[in-house]
Motif scaffolding. Structure first.
Motif, PDB file in Angstrom:
ATOM      1  N   VAL A 114      -5.323 -27.477 -36.630  1.00  0.00           N
ATOM      2  CA  VAL A 114      -5.748 -26.460 -35.675  1.00  0.00           C
ATOM      3  C   VAL A 114      -6.618 -25.451 -36.415  1.00  0.00           C
ATOM      4  O   VAL A 114      -6.171 -24.806 -37.369  1.00  0.00           O
ATOM      5  N   LEU A 115      -7.865 -25.321 -36.008  1.00  0.00           N
ATOM      6  CA  LEU A 115      -8.795 -24.378 -36.614  1.00  0.00           C
ATOM      7  C   LEU A 115      -8.768 -23.055 -35.851  1.00  0.00           C
ATOM      8  O   LEU A 115      -8.362 -23.006 -34.690  1.00  0.00           O
ATOM      9  N   PRO A 116      -9.217 -21.972 -36.473  1.00  0.00           N
ATOM     10  CA  PRO A 116      -9.243 -20.681 -35.782  1.00  0.00           C
ATOM     11  C   PRO A 116     -10.438 -20.556 -34.852  1.00  0.00           C
ATOM     12  O   PRO A 116     -11.451 -21.245 -35.013  1.00  0.00           O
ATOM     13  N   ALA A 117     -10.331 -19.670 -33.880  1.00  0.00           N
ATOM     14  CA  ALA A 117     -11.443 -19.346 -32.982  1.00  0.00           C
ATOM     15  C   ALA A 117     -11.514 -17.832 -32.821  1.00  0.00           C
ATOM     16  O   ALA A 117     -10.630 -17.102 -33.282  1.00  0.00           O
ATOM     17  N   PHE A 118     -12.537 -17.358 -32.166  1.00  0.00           N
ATOM     18  CA  PHE A 118     -12.769 -15.927 -31.987  1.00  0.00           C
ATOM     19  C   PHE A 118     -11.890 -15.400 -30.858  1.00  0.00           C
ATOM     20  O   PHE A 118     -11.915 -15.912 -29.742  1.00  0.00           O
ATOM     21  N   ALA A 119     -11.113 -14.343 -31.168  1.00  0.00           N
ATOM     22  CA  ALA A 119     -10.197 -13.774 -30.180  1.00  0.00           C
ATOM     23  C   ALA A 119     -10.731 -12.496 -29.545  1.00  0.00           C
ATOM     24  O   ALA A 119     -10.135 -11.978 -28.603  1.00  0.00           O
ATOM     25  N   GLY A 120     -11.833 -11.957 -30.076  1.00  0.00           N
ATOM     26  CA  GLY A 120     -12.424 -10.762 -29.470  1.00  0.00           C
ATOM     27  C   GLY A 120     -12.428  -9.526 -30.328  1.00  0.00           C
ATOM     28  O   GLY A 120     -13.045  -8.518 -29.977  1.00  0.00           O
ATOM     29  N   HIS A 121     -11.741  -9.563 -31.486  1.00  0.00           N
ATOM     30  CA  HIS A 121     -11.689  -8.396 -32.363  1.00  0.00           C
ATOM     31  C   HIS A 121     -12.909  -8.378 -33.289  1.00  0.00           C
ATOM     32  O   HIS A 121     -13.272  -9.420 -33.843  1.00  0.00           O
ATOM     33  N   VAL A 122     -13.477  -7.199 -33.487  1.00  0.00           N
ATOM     34  CA  VAL A 122     -14.701  -7.093 -34.288  1.00  0.00           C
ATOM     35  C   VAL A 122     -14.624  -5.893 -35.228  1.00  0.00           C
ATOM     36  O   VAL A 122     -13.873  -4.946 -34.985  1.00  0.00           O
ATOM     37  N   PRO A 123     -15.418  -5.918 -36.302  1.00  0.00           N
ATOM     38  CA  PRO A 123     -15.509  -4.734 -37.170  1.00  0.00           C
ATOM     39  C   PRO A 123     -16.152  -3.568 -36.426  1.00  0.00           C
ATOM     40  O   PRO A 123     -17.012  -3.761 -35.551  1.00  0.00           O
ATOM     41  N   LYS A 124     -15.782  -2.378 -36.793  1.00  0.00           N
ATOM     42  CA  LYS A 124     -16.382  -1.185 -36.188  1.00  0.00           C
ATOM     43  C   LYS A 124     -17.895  -1.175 -36.382  1.00  0.00           C
ATOM     44  O   LYS A 124     -18.643  -0.660 -35.531  1.00  0.00           O
ATOM     45  N   ALA A 125     -18.351  -1.765 -37.499  1.00  0.00           N
ATOM     46  CA  ALA A 125     -19.785  -1.748 -37.814  1.00  0.00           C
ATOM     47  C   ALA A 125     -20.632  -2.490 -36.786  1.00  0.00           C
ATOM     48  O   ALA A 125     -21.859  -2.317 -36.753  1.00  0.00           O
TER      49      ALA A 125
END
Length: 741
Positions: free
Chosen positions: A241-252
């Protein structure tokens, strides 16, 4: 009609990961043969014939193995996949040869000639998946592993029939590429990533920055590891199982895209926003799909894919809105970013959020999330099902397929603990639930290397349609296999443990070790246990009685140390109760006597016996951390990460003692000084006629805790002393006082 829809969803998911099932039979068979050679050595391995034949699963479509031969002929192991063949091999070794494979070691004395399989034995698993890992396991147990340790773990996985497992190493290197391509600076990325020991919570959006930054060499080494991990998993037919984007991002991100729509979530885990308060992209913002697809495209280009991806948007974090429309949109955004790159994507979701915050996640909110993804494209982990199942109050996750998981352990705590009866009965009950969409069983501990009997049972249940009919007989056989010999006292000891520490039920089954030993001392500590401590002490005595016969077994010595550790843990609670009672009764001499025994005799004795086994050495754990480094500065950085995780967890004790362990060195230089200061404080309060102030004690003890984290003291990474002699010495001193007396 609802039942039909659910059945279609489950049937769809049975095809997920089909790419690995359609792989090369010869490659998988060769992978299992190599495993046999690693496990048994090249000589004994020649007595086994291994083949992988997809046709074995033709009738059920589920992993199947077949055993035959032996008794002077080669043992023939056939499996529909490499995982199934390895599970069949393990079944033969376990049930026909009386062998045992565990984290602490293996007992592999093969009878000669190899026992015959009387008639061909064919077994099909009742479910599509046998899952393994928790997102947190990557940090609590795997963080410092090299390839050699990963190889052993993957061998353990396939022998136990695991065919679905997280493979999340190296993802920060991919994220770095994505963020650099989007215009973030290296310093902004460095500021965002947590340190290695806290990456699990960075990946779930709980933390940022804390314990970082990640060195460049970390990314290179993790990429190398991930390629090897994936290659080995896939060689067996396992689905990573690989990771995917959950919606959290750096403040930058807000600097690069000033118009981006982000929401700052509330803080997590007693951290302030310097390290927490994740930035979450609005689901309708076009940047959401851009980042999600960029990441998955770069990830799959680097590592390939088996089409199942994990992501957790609201793990232990309350969403900014409880409106079903918002929750559905947030879920849809994650899924659509997946299928934009991989049309065959299936989303693996930890169901912990529904269990952790039940006051927020009402039926409407849960349904909004679960039905936002097409049925069969969301695979939910019922993460803590042995204690607090969610499937039963969500109509089988609203028709989405789910895996019944045993979480069992939080933080990688030491301490004998388990709910074996609940574990034994749980999977079948879930399978028989009305309109059940259960498609597998799973083991999802936050930390491993503890309570191996619990995991042996859970792994076996992945291949059983029904519960083990007699757990007393099962645990007796477990003891015989574990030590390679039948010994009445050892068997009796395990039966006592089954009815006591491994018989947890109800609210007591939290999975945490709440013993006063591993907590910052106070006058309000709870010493209640769900079992009779005399059972632990008697099991201790029985194992010591077994020692002359079983002492040659390294696993027996490990177990003797573990139960000695548990017995001392119980004694700490009893002496603490004596000291607290003496303080409340204003009796100085009994207070000093009980407190002195606890802090100055029991804990040093515990540290000494822990030092006799490599599995319980702080020095071994810290040496693993330092070995990852390419410079002295990096080695010191990794060691401090590790020390923080074991103790304060955050800069000011934000999640204090959550990941507690009982390790030689940690007991002597962290737990013991705290207890000594506590007993001194109580004594001074009585002598001066002033009340004990917990707040002042917390203020006074923090510098001791912090000093341990910041210290550079080296600890032995090789065992010292004789476990048998040390355990016997402690037993003779304390057992008569609490049991015989």
């Amino acid at each position: 009609m609802e039942a039909v829809v659910m059945a279609v969803a489950v049937e769809f998911l049975l095809l997920a990961g089909a790419g690995s099932l359609a792989g090369d039979e010869a490659r998988e068979a060769e992978a299992v043969r190599a495993l046999v050679a690693r496990l048994l050595g090249p000589g004994p391995a020649a007595d086994f014939s291994v083949s992988v034949e997809r046709a074995l699963a033709a009738e059920s479509g589920l992993d199947t193995y077949s055993l035959s031969g032996g008794g002077g002929a080669r043992v023939r192991v056939r499996g529909s996949t490499g995982v199934a063949a390895a599970a069949g091999l393990h079944r033969y070794l376990r049930d026909f040869c009386g062998c045992h494979v565990a984290w602490s070691g293996s007992q592999l004395r093969l009878p000669r000639p190899l026992p015959a399989v009387p008639e061909e034995l064919t077994e099909a698993t009742p479910n599509r998946y046998r899952y393994y890992q928790n997102v947190c396991t990557q940090s609590y147990s795997f963080v410092w592993w090299d390839w050699a340790r990963w190889e052993r773990e993957i061998d353990w996985m396939v022998l136990n029939g695991i065919n679905l497992a997280l493979a999340w190493s190296g993802q920060e290197a991919i994220w770095q590429r994505v963020y650099l391509a989007m215009g973030l600076t290296q310093s902004e990325i460095d500021e965002y990533f947590t340190g290695p020991a806290f990456l699990a919570w960075g990946r779930m959006g709980n933390l940022h920055t804390w314990g970082g930054p990640l060195p460049f060499s970390w990314h290179l080494k993790q990429l190398y590891l991930q390629h090897r991990i994936l290659d080995r998993m896939r060689s067996f037919g396992m689905i990573p199982v690989l990771p995917a984007f959950a919606g959290h991002v750096p403040k930058a991100i807000t600097r690069v895209f000033p118009q981006v729509n982000v929401t700052q979530l509330s803080s997590w885990g007693h951290f302030n926003c310097s390290y927490s308060c994740s930035f979450l992209l609005a689901p309708g913002d076009p940047i959401f799909s851009l980042i999600g697809s960029l990441f998955l495209r770069e990830l799959t280009k680097e590592f390939g894919t088996d089409h199942i991806y994990g992501a957790d948007t609201f793990n232990e974090m309350q969403p900014p809105s409880s409106e079903p429309s918002y929750l559905a949109a947030a879920t849809t955004a994650v899924y659509e970013a997946m299928i934009a790159v991989d049309p065959d994507a299936v989303w693996l979701l930890q169901g912990w959020l529904f269990q952790h915050q039940p006051q927020f996640w009402g039926p409407t909110q849960i349904k909004a999330v679960l039905r936002a993804v097409p049925l069969g494209r969301l695979l939910v982990l019922d993460l803590f099902a042995e204690s607090q199942p969610v499937y039963s109050r969500t109509a089988s996750f609203q028709g989405q397929p789910f895996i019944w998981c045993m979480l069992h352990n939080f933080g990688g705590n030491h301490g004998l603990f388990g709910a074996l009866e609940a574990v034994n009965q749980g999977p079948k009950a879930a399978r028989l639930f009305p309109n059940s969409t259960m498609v597998g069983t799973g083991m999802a501990p936050e930390g491993i290397n503890q309570n191996e009997v619990v995991y042996a049972l859970m792994a076996e249940l992945g291949w059983r349609k029904d519960p083990v009919p007699d757990l007393v007989a099962w645990v007796t056989s477990f003891a015989d296999r574990r030590y390679g010999i039948s010994h009445g006292d050892a068997e009796a000891a395990w039966r006592l443990l089954l009815r006591s520490v491994y018989n947890c039920s109800g609210e007591a089954c939290s999975g945490h070790n709440h013993s006063p030993l591993v907590k910052r001392p106070s006058l309000q500590m709870n010493t209640t246990v769900w079992y009779n401590r005399s059972d632990v002490f008697e099991a201790w005595r029985l194992l010591l009685t077994s020692a002359p016969t079983l002492a040659a077994s390294p696993i027996f010595r490990y177990d003797l140390l573990d139960i000695t550790r548990q017995a001392i843990q119980e004694l700490v609670s009893l002496y603490y109760e004596k000291a607290r009672t003496a303080y409340l009764n204003k009796e100085l001499v009994p207070l000093l006597r009980a407190g002195g025994l606890l802090a100055y005799e029991l804990l040093p004795a515990l540290d000494e016996v822990l030092a006799s086994d490599n599995h319980f050495l702080l020095g071994s754990w810290l040496a693993q951390a330092r070995a990852v480094a390419i410079s002295e500065a990096e080695a010191n950085f990794y060691e401090q990460n590790s020390r923080y995780q074991l103790t304060l967890w955050g800069p000011v004790g934000n999640i204090l003692d959550y990941a507690n362990k009982q390790l030689a060195g940690l007991v002597a230089d962290y737990y013991a000084p705290r207890w000594q200061l506590f007993m001194q404080a109580l004594g001074n309060c009585l002598a001066q006629g002033i009340p004990f102030q917990q707040r002042q004690f917390d203020k006074n003890v923090f510098p001791l805790e912090q000093a341990f984290v910041l210290n550079s003291k080296r600890y032995p990474s090789q065992p010292q002393g004789n476990t048998m002699d040390l355990a016997k010495k402690i037993f003779l001193k304390y057992y008569p006082q609490w049991v015989a007396g």
